[in-house]
Design an enzyme around this catalytic site. Structure first.
Site, mmCIF file in Angstrom:
data_model
loop_
_atom_site.group_PDB
_atom_site.id
_atom_site.type_symbol
_atom_site.label_atom_id
_atom_site.label_comp_id
_atom_site.label_asym_id
_atom_site.label_seq_id
_atom_site.Cartn_x
_atom_site.Cartn_y
_atom_site.Cartn_z
ATOM 1 N N ASP A 40 0.758 -1.523 0.145
ATOM 2 C CA ASP A 40 0.855 -0.257 -0.220
ATOM 3 C C ASP A 40 0.549 0.713 -0.234
ATOM 4 O O ASP A 40 2.273 1.528 0.932
ATOM 5 C CB ASP A 40 -0.532 0.120 1.239
ATOM 6 C CG ASP A 40 -1.959 1.030 1.316
ATOM 7 O OD1 ASP A 40 -1.920 1.779 -0.064
ATOM 8 O OD2 ASP A 40 -2.930 1.190 2.181
ATOM 9 N N HIS A 57 2.504 2.938 -8.777
ATOM 10 C CA HIS A 57 1.932 1.930 -9.275
ATOM 11 C C HIS A 57 3.883 1.154 -10.124
ATOM 12 O O HIS A 57 3.608 -0.006 -9.366
ATOM 13 C CB HIS A 57 1.320 1.661 -10.385
ATOM 14 C CG HIS A 57 -0.122 2.288 -9.328
ATOM 15 N ND1 HIS A 57 -0.105 1.352 -8.136
ATOM 16 C CD2 HIS A 57 -1.086 3.152 -9.678
ATOM 17 C CE1 HIS A 57 -1.647 1.913 -7.636
ATOM 18 N NE2 HIS A 57 -2.651 2.813 -8.604
ATOM 19 N N LEU A 151 9.655 -21.253 -4.688
ATOM 20 C CA LEU A 151 8.404 -20.325 -3.551
ATOM 21 C C LEU A 151 7.447 -20.532 -4.201
ATOM 22 O O LEU A 151 7.364 -20.698 -5.573
ATOM 23 C CB LEU A 151 9.485 -18.851 -3.383
ATOM 24 C CG LEU A 151 9.092 -17.503 -2.918
ATOM 25 C CD1 LEU A 151 8.566 -17.785 -1.682
ATOM 26 C CD2 LEU A 151 8.900 -16.597 -3.850
HETATM 27 C C1 IPE Z 1 -5.450 -2.810 -0.094
HETATM 28 O O1 IPE Z 1 -4.783 -1.362 -0.390
HETATM 29 C C2 IPE Z 1 -5.358 -2.970 -1.461
HETATM 30 C C3 IPE Z 1 -4.943 -3.765 -2.184
HETATM 31 C C4 IPE Z 1 -3.302 -3.222 -2.028
HETATM 32 C C5 IPE Z 1 -3.968 -4.210 -3.364
HETATM 33 P P1 IPE Z 1 -6.576 -0.206 -0.733
HETATM 34 O O2 IPE Z 1 -5.563 1.248 -0.571
HETATM 35 O O3 IPE Z 1 -7.073 -0.172 -1.644
HETATM 36 O O4 IPE Z 1 -6.914 -0.193 0.714
HETATM 37 P P2 IPE Z 1 -7.521 1.336 1.549
HETATM 38 O O5 IPE Z 1 -8.757 1.377 0.370
HETATM 39 O O6 IPE Z 1 -7.318 2.656 2.125
HETATM 40 O O7 IPE Z 1 -8.240 0.895 2.702
HETATM 41 C C1 IPE Z 2 -1.468 0.362 -3.549
HETATM 42 O O1 IPE Z 2 -1.817 1.749 -2.833
HETATM 43 C C2 IPE Z 2 -2.306 -0.191 -4.087
HETATM 44 C C3 IPE Z 2 -3.127 -1.052 -4.765
HETATM 45 C C4 IPE Z 2 -3.481 -0.864 -3.756
HETATM 46 C C5 IPE Z 2 -2.980 -1.201 -6.380
HETATM 47 P P1 IPE Z 2 -2.314 2.376 -3.915
HETATM 48 O O2 IPE Z 2 -2.732 2.975 -4.543
HETATM 49 O O3 IPE Z 2 -3.805 2.146 -2.909
HETATM 50 O O4 IPE Z 2 -1.794 4.274 -2.809
HETATM 51 P P2 IPE Z 2 -2.088 5.066 -1.982
HETATM 52 O O5 IPE Z 2 -3.213 4.666 -0.759
HETATM 53 O O6 IPE Z 2 -3.467 5.660 -2.296
HETATM 54 O O7 IPE Z 2 -1.172 5.790 -1.703
HETATM 55 MG MG MG Z 3 -4.025 2.541 -1.084
#
Ligand code: IPE
Ligand code: IPE
Ligand code: MG
Length: 271
Positions: A40, A57, A151
């Site tokens: 995240d 990303h 793995l």
């Molecule tokens: C969780 O992150 C999903 C992934 C890392 C793929 P999100 O960014 O979607 O979660 P919330 O919305 O902060 O809970």
């Molecule tokens: C995690 O990073 C990737 C996915 C959920 C696919 P985010 O895109 O959620 O990044 P933030 O949380 O908005 O910073």
């Molecule tokens: Mg996120």
């Protein structure tokens, strides 16, 4: 014994010879068999640099590559990475398209190398609402690497824990209706066998980056006794060193599984 499950003492130094191994060697006496990672913070990483979210990303994909290499070097058996949640469909269409494109790129570019490294790929999550080209790539990744014994990399893609549990309940209900299962026989083992993770051990450790401290619908059933390590860094900054330090934190945790450990008993005798 449940307390011993998922832990293996490091028996050879050869696992630790890769870059970053030195800082692991003196401190880490146990490694978890299965680590789950909630990757995240890509968007915030990009925003803080004035970059578009897609750039976060892209850099997140680099961090994933390094994490897989480190997991192999550290000798983990299972690594589960949360790459797209069912709720992530709620994002703007452009971002969803970018994320789908990155998954395709990961499989197209990296599958051969993963296969050469002995990695077995397994994908968890729903498939029915994915585009056919993505579905085909997921099947290709699993088929190519099925016989590998290194793995196991579990990619949670289009995954949601509640939806997974609901689907398992639905499958059991159908089994009961068809007379294959007696309702009174349904227990946690039978339900776990209907989850996407059937046959996999529960994660010993779940790491989440970005400072958020929540599961966001990730492995809720399977994480019943997992240890959690929440890191303030955003996912693109996660690297071998951060991974090693999370493993070190894990190695110092005392897992009890509802029982009493040797440490707990000694305290009781003293008091
Ligand atoms: C969780 O992150 C999903 C992934 C890392 C793929 P999100 O960014 O979607 O979660 P919330 O919305 O902060 O809970
Ligand atoms: C995690 O990073 C990737 C996915 C959920 C696919 P985010 O895109 O959620 O990044 P933030 O949380 O908005 O910073
Ligand atoms: Mg996120």
């Amino acid at each position: 014994m449940p307390t011993a499950a998922g832990h293996r003492a490091i028996t050879t130094a050869s696992m630790l010879t890769a870059e970053g191994g030195l800082e692991l060697r003196p401190r880490l006496s146990e490694i978890p068999a299965h680590v789950g990672v909630i990757m995240d913070g890509n968007g915030r990483w990009a925003a803080s640099r004035g970059l578009p979210r897609i750039e976060g990303h892209r850099r997140g994909l680099e961090a994933l590559r390094e994490t897989v290499r480190a997991a192999i070097d550290f000798g983990l058996d299972y690594l589960t990475v949360y790459s797209f949640s069912m709720e992530n469909w709620n994002r703007p269409i452009e971002e969803v398209t970018d994320l789908m494109g990155l998954l395709k790129r990961f499989i197209r570019n990296d599958l051969k190398d993963l296969h050469k490294a002995g990695v077995k790929v397994r994908v968890i999550g729903a498939r029915d609402n994915l585009k056919p080209d993505i579905r085909a790539l997921l099947v290709e990744a699993e088929d190519m690497t099925r016989a590998n014994t290194g793995l196991t990399l579990i990619v949670a893609f289009n995954y949601g824990s509640r939806q997974e549990i609901a689907a398992a309940a639905r499958a059991l209900a159908e089994d009961v209706l068809a007379g294959r299962v007696k309702a009174s026989d349904i227990d946690e083992t039978l339900l776990a066998q209907r989850l996407d993770t059937a046959g996999l051990p529960d994660p010993d450790l779940i790491i989440r980056t970005s400072g958020e401290q929540r599961l966001s619908n990730f492995l809720m059933w399977q994480a019943a006794y997992s240890e959690f390590v929440f890191l303030p860094m955003h996912w693109p900054d996660f690297d071998r060193r951060a991974f090693a330090s999370a493993l070190h934190v894990f190695s110092e945790r005392e897992r009890r599984f509802g029982g009493v450990t040797a440490r707990g008993q000694a305290d009781k005798v003293k008091s």
